[in-house]
Every structure is written in C-alpha cells, then in structure tokens.
Design a protein around this motif. Structure first.
Motif, PDB file in Angstrom:
ATOM      1  N   LYS A   1     -22.472  17.647 -43.036  1.00  0.00           N
ATOM      2  CA  LYS A   1     -23.549  16.792 -42.544  1.00  0.00           C
ATOM      3  C   LYS A   1     -22.919  15.506 -42.011  1.00  0.00           C
ATOM      4  N   TRP A   2     -23.717  14.676 -41.419  1.00  0.00           N
ATOM      5  CA  TRP A   2     -23.190  13.435 -40.854  1.00  0.00           C
ATOM      6  C   TRP A   2     -22.588  12.527 -41.913  1.00  0.00           C
ATOM      7  N   PHE A   3     -23.021  12.669 -43.167  1.00  0.00           N
ATOM      8  CA  PHE A   3     -22.524  11.830 -44.252  1.00  0.00           C
ATOM      9  C   PHE A   3     -21.425  12.510 -45.062  1.00  0.00           C
ATOM     10  N   GLY A   4     -21.070  13.744 -44.728  1.00  0.00           N
ATOM     11  CA  GLY A   4     -19.985  14.432 -45.440  1.00  0.00           C
ATOM     12  C   GLY A   4     -20.353  15.864 -45.801  1.00  0.00           C
ATOM     13  N   GLN A   5     -19.585  16.415 -46.702  1.00  0.00           N
ATOM     14  CA  GLN A   5     -19.762  17.808 -47.096  1.00  0.00           C
ATOM     15  C   GLN A   5     -20.918  17.963 -48.086  1.00  0.00           C
ATOM     16  N   VAL A   6     -21.631  19.072 -47.935  1.00  0.00           N
ATOM     17  CA  VAL A   6     -22.651  19.461 -48.903  1.00  0.00           C
ATOM     18  C   VAL A   6     -22.445  20.937 -49.224  1.00  0.00           C
ATOM     19  N   VAL A   7     -22.844  21.307 -50.415  1.00  0.00           N
ATOM     20  CA  VAL A   7     -22.906  22.715 -50.789  1.00  0.00           C
ATOM     21  C   VAL A   7     -24.374  22.995 -51.067  1.00  0.00           C
ATOM     22  N   CYS A   8     -24.863  24.073 -50.485  1.00  0.00           N
ATOM     23  CA  CYS A   8     -26.278  24.415 -50.590  1.00  0.00           C
ATOM     24  C   CYS A   8     -26.437  25.752 -51.303  1.00  0.00           C
ATOM     25  N   ILE A   9     -27.607  25.932 -51.881  1.00  0.00           N
ATOM     26  CA  ILE A   9     -27.970  27.190 -52.515  1.00  0.00           C
ATOM     27  C   ILE A   9     -29.234  27.694 -51.837  1.00  0.00           C
ATOM     28  N   ARG A  10     -29.289  29.016 -51.657  1.00  0.00           N
ATOM     29  CA  ARG A  10     -30.453  29.630 -51.015  1.00  0.00           C
ATOM     30  C   ARG A  10     -30.850  30.862 -51.824  1.00  0.00           C
ATOM     31  N   LEU A  11     -32.129  30.933 -52.151  1.00  0.00           N
ATOM     32  CA  LEU A  11     -32.673  32.075 -52.881  1.00  0.00           C
ATOM     33  C   LEU A  11     -33.858  32.624 -52.107  1.00  0.00           C
ATOM     34  N   GLN A  12     -33.835  33.908 -51.839  1.00  0.00           N
ATOM     35  CA  GLN A  12     -34.929  34.588 -51.146  1.00  0.00           C
ATOM     36  C   GLN A  12     -35.702  35.415 -52.170  1.00  0.00           C
TER      37      GLN A  12
ATOM     38  N   GLN B   1     -41.247  33.848 -60.758  1.00  0.00           N
ATOM     39  CA  GLN B   1     -40.514  33.447 -59.558  1.00  0.00           C
ATOM     40  C   GLN B   1     -40.072  31.990 -59.644  1.00  0.00           C
ATOM     41  N   ILE B   2     -40.930  31.135 -60.150  1.00  0.00           N
ATOM     42  CA  ILE B   2     -40.561  29.722 -60.297  1.00  0.00           C
ATOM     43  C   ILE B   2     -39.451  29.583 -61.327  1.00  0.00           C
ATOM     44  N   PHE B   3     -39.536  30.319 -62.406  1.00  0.00           N
ATOM     45  CA  PHE B   3     -38.509  30.268 -63.443  1.00  0.00           C
ATOM     46  C   PHE B   3     -37.165  30.762 -62.901  1.00  0.00           C
ATOM     47  N   GLU B   4     -37.186  31.821 -62.092  1.00  0.00           N
ATOM     48  CA  GLU B   4     -35.935  32.314 -61.501  1.00  0.00           C
ATOM     49  C   GLU B   4     -35.300  31.233 -60.640  1.00  0.00           C
ATOM     50  N   TRP B   5     -36.107  30.550 -59.814  1.00  0.00           N
ATOM     51  CA  TRP B   5     -35.580  29.483 -58.971  1.00  0.00           C
ATOM     52  C   TRP B   5     -35.023  28.353 -59.848  1.00  0.00           C
ATOM     53  N   GLN B   6     -35.751  27.983 -60.876  1.00  0.00           N
ATOM     54  CA  GLN B   6     -35.299  26.909 -61.758  1.00  0.00           C
ATOM     55  C   GLN B   6     -33.963  27.256 -62.408  1.00  0.00           C
ATOM     56  N   MET B   7     -33.803  28.486 -62.869  1.00  0.00           N
ATOM     57  CA  MET B   7     -32.548  28.896 -63.521  1.00  0.00           C
ATOM     58  C   MET B   7     -31.395  28.941 -62.516  1.00  0.00           C
ATOM     59  N   GLU B   8     -31.646  29.450 -61.325  1.00  0.00           N
ATOM     60  CA  GLU B   8     -30.609  29.471 -60.289  1.00  0.00           C
ATOM     61  C   GLU B   8     -30.207  28.049 -59.913  1.00  0.00           C
TER      62      GLU B   8
ATOM     63  N   ALA C   1     -19.146  34.292 -56.241  1.00  0.00           N
ATOM     64  CA  ALA C   1     -18.390  35.303 -56.993  1.00  0.00           C
ATOM     65  C   ALA C   1     -19.001  35.552 -58.366  1.00  0.00           C
ATOM     66  N   GLY C   2     -19.966  34.717 -58.764  1.00  0.00           N
ATOM     67  CA  GLY C   2     -20.576  34.826 -60.084  1.00  0.00           C
ATOM     68  C   GLY C   2     -21.706  35.827 -60.166  1.00  0.00           C
ATOM     69  N   TYR C   3     -21.929  36.629 -59.124  1.00  0.00           N
ATOM     70  CA  TYR C   3     -22.963  37.672 -59.123  1.00  0.00           C
ATOM     71  C   TYR C   3     -24.338  37.115 -59.465  1.00  0.00           C
ATOM     72  N   LYS C   4     -24.716  36.080 -58.787  1.00  0.00           N
ATOM     73  CA  LYS C   4     -26.032  35.482 -58.978  1.00  0.00           C
ATOM     74  C   LYS C   4     -26.986  35.997 -57.905  1.00  0.00           C
ATOM     75  N   ASN C   5     -28.262  35.733 -58.082  1.00  0.00           N
ATOM     76  CA  ASN C   5     -29.255  36.143 -57.085  1.00  0.00           C
ATOM     77  C   ASN C   5     -29.260  35.220 -55.873  1.00  0.00           C
ATOM     78  N   ALA C   6     -28.863  33.972 -56.080  1.00  0.00           N
ATOM     79  CA  ALA C   6     -28.860  32.990 -54.997  1.00  0.00           C
ATOM     80  C   ALA C   6     -27.465  32.914 -54.377  1.00  0.00           C
ATOM     81  N   ALA C   7     -27.437  32.593 -53.099  1.00  0.00           N
ATOM     82  CA  ALA C   7     -26.175  32.465 -52.379  1.00  0.00           C
ATOM     83  C   ALA C   7     -25.902  30.994 -52.083  1.00  0.00           C
ATOM     84  N   ALA C   8     -24.640  30.613 -52.181  1.00  0.00           N
ATOM     85  CA  ALA C   8     -24.229  29.246 -51.874  1.00  0.00           C
ATOM     86  C   ALA C   8     -23.465  29.243 -50.552  1.00  0.00           C
ATOM     87  N   TYR C   9     -23.552  28.123 -49.850  1.00  0.00           N
ATOM     88  CA  TYR C   9     -22.804  27.949 -48.609  1.00  0.00           C
ATOM     89  C   TYR C   9     -22.512  26.467 -48.437  1.00  0.00           C
TER      90      TYR C   9
END
Length: 173
Positions: A116-127, A140-147, A104-112
């Motif tokens: 997993k077998w050890f419990g819940q995880v939240v992941c981020i994905r940036l294309q 591009q590296i800086f964008e990933w680092q900031m996200e 909901a924060g209008y970021k470039n990366a999406a979270a989901y």
C-alpha cells in the motif's frame, strides 16, 4: 418394500428437506447478525454493485462483501471477508513469507501480501457460501472470528520475531 411404496413415501421425505433450504441474506440481515455478536462499527454500503459491510472485530477492521446476489433486495448466497494488517518495517519478501507461512497452516482462509502507499500489509480472505441447507448465522460468524483471531496472532508473532531479530542484530554490532 416395492418401488410403488417408495414413490408414495418420497413426498413425505422430500418436503422437510425442501423446508431446510437456506435463504439468501441481505446486507441489513448480515449487519444485524454481526451486531448480535458484539461486532462494532458496522457500516453498510454498495461498492461496484456489491453490498459491503465494514466492521470491527477483535479490534481489527474488516470488510464483508456479499456475493452471488439477486433481486431488488440484493439477497445473497455468499460472503467474502477481508481484513488487512499493516506490517511496518517488513519488506515485500518478508510480507510474502508471512502470508505463505499462514497459508501452509491448512486454514480455511487465505493470506496474501500487498504493498500500500504506507507500506506492506498482509491480508486474510475467507469465502463462505450458504446454499442448500446452510443457513447464515452464528457458525459462519464464529468461523470468521476464529480465522481472524488466528491471523492476528500470527501477525503479532511475525512482528515480535522481526523485532527480536533486529535487537539481536543491533546487539551484535
């Protein structure tokens, strides 16, 4: 200016534009660019035919999967970054709420959220695509680092909020 003069000027204008076209990147070039930016544990492999780099940035592991690849060197025009954070003590619904709040924060990366077998995880994905005039490198590296940094802060905040709620609930009993 007439149309003939424009036709004569077209090659002079088009030539520099063609030289500015981005070149695809190989997994070795990707690893080298990240190494210049102090990323750590940069391992490369091929997963289902896709070049993959596993690394660590800001103390968090991540995968960079090269996409849209061609040729024997697997020169690629897109990258998908993925990083997951364990969320101990979070239910499936709570992990989904954290992911939705990030999105909901209008970021470039999406979270989901994933279980997993050890419990819940939240992941981020940036294309990221680097076609046309976009050359892969520091931006591009800086964008990933900031996200990634924003994501990690949000996950830390969510864990702190959950801990605070648990402490208040236990104090009320």
């Amino acid at each position: 200016m007439n149309w003939r003069a424009l036709l004569l000027m077209l090659p002079a204008v088009a030539a520099p534009a063609l030289q500015a076209l981005a070149e695809p990147i190989t997994i070795i070039e990707l690893r080298d660019e990240f190494a210049k930016r102090d990323a750590e544990a940069l391992d490369i492999a091929y997963l289902d035919g896709h070049p993959v780099m596993t690394g660590e940035m800001l103390g968090q592991s991540f995968d960079a999967i090269l996409r849209d690849c061609e040729g024997p060197q697997k020169a690629c025009e897109a990258i998908r970054y993925v990083s997951c954070r364990e969320m101990p003590g979070f239910s499936r619904i709570e992990a989904l709420e954290v992911a939705n709040a990030h999105n909901a924060g209008y970021k470039n990366a999406a979270a989901y959220a994933e279980e997993k077998w050890f419990g819940q995880v939240v992941c981020i994905r940036l294309q990221q695509d680097f076609r046309d005039d976009v050359q892969f490198g520091f931006p591009q590296i800086f964008e990933w680092q900031m996200e990634l940094e924003d994501f990690l802060q949000e996950m830390d905040d969510a864990q702190a909020d959950k801990l605070a709620v648990n402490v208040l609930d236990n104090a009320a009993e």
